[in-house]
Design an enzyme around this catalytic site. Structure first.
Site, PDB file in Angstrom:
ATOM      1  N   ARG A  66      -2.243  52.145  20.323  1.00 38.76           N
ATOM      2  CA  ARG A  66      -2.105  50.930  21.320  1.00 38.76           C
ATOM      3  C   ARG A  66      -3.442  50.393  21.180  1.00 38.76           C
ATOM      4  O   ARG A  66      -3.624  48.951  21.051  1.00 38.76           O
ATOM      5  CB  ARG A  66      -2.315  51.598  22.820  1.00 38.76           C
ATOM      6  CG  ARG A  66      -2.347  50.555  23.790  1.00 38.76           C
ATOM      7  CD  ARG A  66      -2.197  51.382  25.199  1.00 38.76           C
ATOM      8  NE  ARG A  66      -2.343  50.389  26.347  1.00 38.76           N
ATOM      9  CZ  ARG A  66      -3.479  50.643  27.295  1.00 38.76           C
ATOM     10  NH1 ARG A  66      -4.030  51.618  27.448  1.00 38.76           N
ATOM     11  NH2 ARG A  66      -3.242  49.581  28.383  1.00 38.76           N
ATOM     12  N   HIS A  70      -4.362  45.777  21.254  1.00 41.62           N
ATOM     13  CA  HIS A  70      -5.533  45.418  22.225  1.00 41.62           C
ATOM     14  C   HIS A  70      -6.624  44.819  21.277  1.00 41.62           C
ATOM     15  O   HIS A  70      -7.454  44.050  21.782  1.00 41.62           O
ATOM     16  CB  HIS A  70      -6.056  46.489  23.102  1.00 41.62           C
ATOM     17  CG  HIS A  70      -5.028  46.892  24.292  1.00 41.62           C
ATOM     18  ND1 HIS A  70      -5.532  46.684  25.584  1.00 41.62           N
ATOM     19  CD2 HIS A  70      -3.639  47.426  24.366  1.00 41.62           C
ATOM     20  CE1 HIS A  70      -4.369  47.102  26.109  1.00 41.62           C
ATOM     21  NE2 HIS A  70      -3.383  47.333  25.310  1.00 41.62           N
ATOM     22  N   ASN A  98      -7.771  46.971  29.856  1.00 44.16           N
ATOM     23  CA  ASN A  98      -8.539  48.219  28.994  1.00 44.16           C
ATOM     24  C   ASN A  98      -9.181  48.910  29.897  1.00 44.16           C
ATOM     25  O   ASN A  98      -9.083  50.404  29.558  1.00 44.16           O
ATOM     26  CB  ASN A  98      -9.420  47.613  27.718  1.00 44.16           C
ATOM     27  CG  ASN A  98      -8.782  46.557  27.036  1.00 44.16           C
ATOM     28  OD1 ASN A  98      -7.523  46.688  26.822  1.00 44.16           O
ATOM     29  ND2 ASN A  98      -9.737  45.775  26.448  1.00 44.16           N
ATOM     30  N   HIS A 197       6.458  51.983  23.026  1.00 46.61           N
ATOM     31  CA  HIS A 197       6.599  52.701  24.163  1.00 46.61           C
ATOM     32  C   HIS A 197       7.338  53.833  24.220  1.00 46.61           C
ATOM     33  O   HIS A 197       7.449  54.623  25.189  1.00 46.61           O
ATOM     34  CB  HIS A 197       6.908  51.936  25.400  1.00 46.61           C
ATOM     35  CG  HIS A 197       5.811  50.832  25.905  1.00 46.61           C
ATOM     36  ND1 HIS A 197       5.593  50.315  27.144  1.00 46.61           N
ATOM     37  CD2 HIS A 197       4.670  50.507  25.405  1.00 46.61           C
ATOM     38  CE1 HIS A 197       4.801  49.614  27.380  1.00 46.61           C
ATOM     39  NE2 HIS A 197       3.943  49.800  26.073  1.00 46.61           N
TER      40      HIS A 197
END
Length: 322
Positions: A66, A70, A98, A197
């Site tokens: 992840r 980000h 975050n 996911h």
């Protein structure tokens, strides 16, 4: 051929060639063997730390994966997500997407420490993020892809950019498509990357509204989730994003969507009568197609506006600029 067409054709070809050149400039400056001579032990050292971290806690693999999105969605893949706040700069860690949920910073610190022992001041934190993401997927049973390297680190972060550019779990499909298109990623890339996911977990605060208010969810699945995610309280209680194999990188996430067991609002948007339904179905039946496409999409995402050449710096500590 008319003179008019004949004179226009070279111009059109030259313009098209220029566009292709500019589009490929960033990738041309990145290469898989960037550290082959300057730090040949870097990749094995990174792999060792990641493997230990994932073995200790499988969820950490999803967290490291992840981190790449980000980081790359805010000013490009420049390691800015790792910077701590300073008296003169607010970092990205406390931005809404975050804060309290982005993890793995301690693992990145351990990786950086090991790499610095081998070759001080050579390997960027931005490259460490991309390598760690790939190694995490492999450790969770997913595909291997060749990571392009040579990124440099930013000297500053972008708190407002993190709030505006990282897609939220409450978005609908149209918003997601726009968000990814703004970064040069296609609808197909979006569906593929969202397959991340298939591993990891989400907090109750991010799926509470879905399990109590939405109708495009399997009723028994919603009831089961409510037991650990009450209307009030329990914000940090966790549930797996993949109902069957949340610690294995496979295609089961797509199978969940088809039976209306997407945990997040945004999850189920990908199979809800829209343009992405067909790709979801295809991946649910063909795990090989998904894993092959995933590696390609990760390479593409990792190529979003990297700092190369003399831009930026090679941080000695990933949490602060030199």
């Amino acid at each position: 051929m008319s003179p008019k067409f004949s004179s226009f054709q070279p111009f059109k070809l030259a313009t098209f060639s220029l566009i292709l050149f500019l589009f490929g400039v960033a990738s041309a400056q990145l290469c898989p063997d960037f550290y082959a001579k300057t730090c040949p032990g870097a990749l094995p050292a990174i792999e060792k730390v990641v493997r230990a971290a994932v073995a200790n806690e499988s969820r950490m693999g999803a967290s490291l994966l992840r981190l790449q999105l980000h980081d790359c969605f805010v000013n490009g893949c420049d390691g800015s997500v790792l910077l701590d706040d300073t008296p003169t700069m607010r970092g990205e860690k406390t931005a809404k997407p975050n804060n309290g949920s982005l993890r793995g910073f301690d693992v990145i610190d351990r990786i950086k420490a090991e790499v610095e022992k081998i070759c001080p001041g050579v390997v960027s934190c931005a490259d460490i993020i991309t390598i760690a993401a790939r190694d995490s997927v492999v450790d969770l049973g997913g595909p291997y892809w060749t990571v392009l390297l040579g990124r440099r680190d930013s000297k500053t972060a972008n708190f407002s950019g993190a709030n505006s550019d990282i897609p939220a779990p409450t978005l609908n499909l149209t918003n997601f498509i726009t968000s990814f298109a703004n970064k040069g990623l296609s609808v197909s890339d979006l569906v593929t990357l969202y397959g991340a996911h298939t591993v990891g977990q989400a907090r109750c605060t991010n799926f509470r509204s879905r399990i109590y208010n939405e109708t495009n969810i399997d009723p028994s699945y919603a009831r089961a989730l409510r037991a650990n995610c009450p209307v009030n309280g329990g914000d940090n209680n966790l549930a797996p994003l993949d109902t069957a194999t949340p610690t294995i990188f496979d295609n089961h996430f797509y199978k969940d969507l088809i039976v209306k067991k997407g945990l997040l609002h945004s999850d189920q948007q990908f199979f809800n009568g829209g343009i992405t339904d067909s790709q979801i179905k295809a991946y649910s039946f063909n795990p090989k197609a998904f894993t092959e496409d995933f590696g390609k999409a990760m390479i593409k995402m990792a190529n979003i506006s990297p700092l190369t050449g003399t831009k930026g710096q090679i941080r000695l500590n990933c949490r602060k600029a030199n």
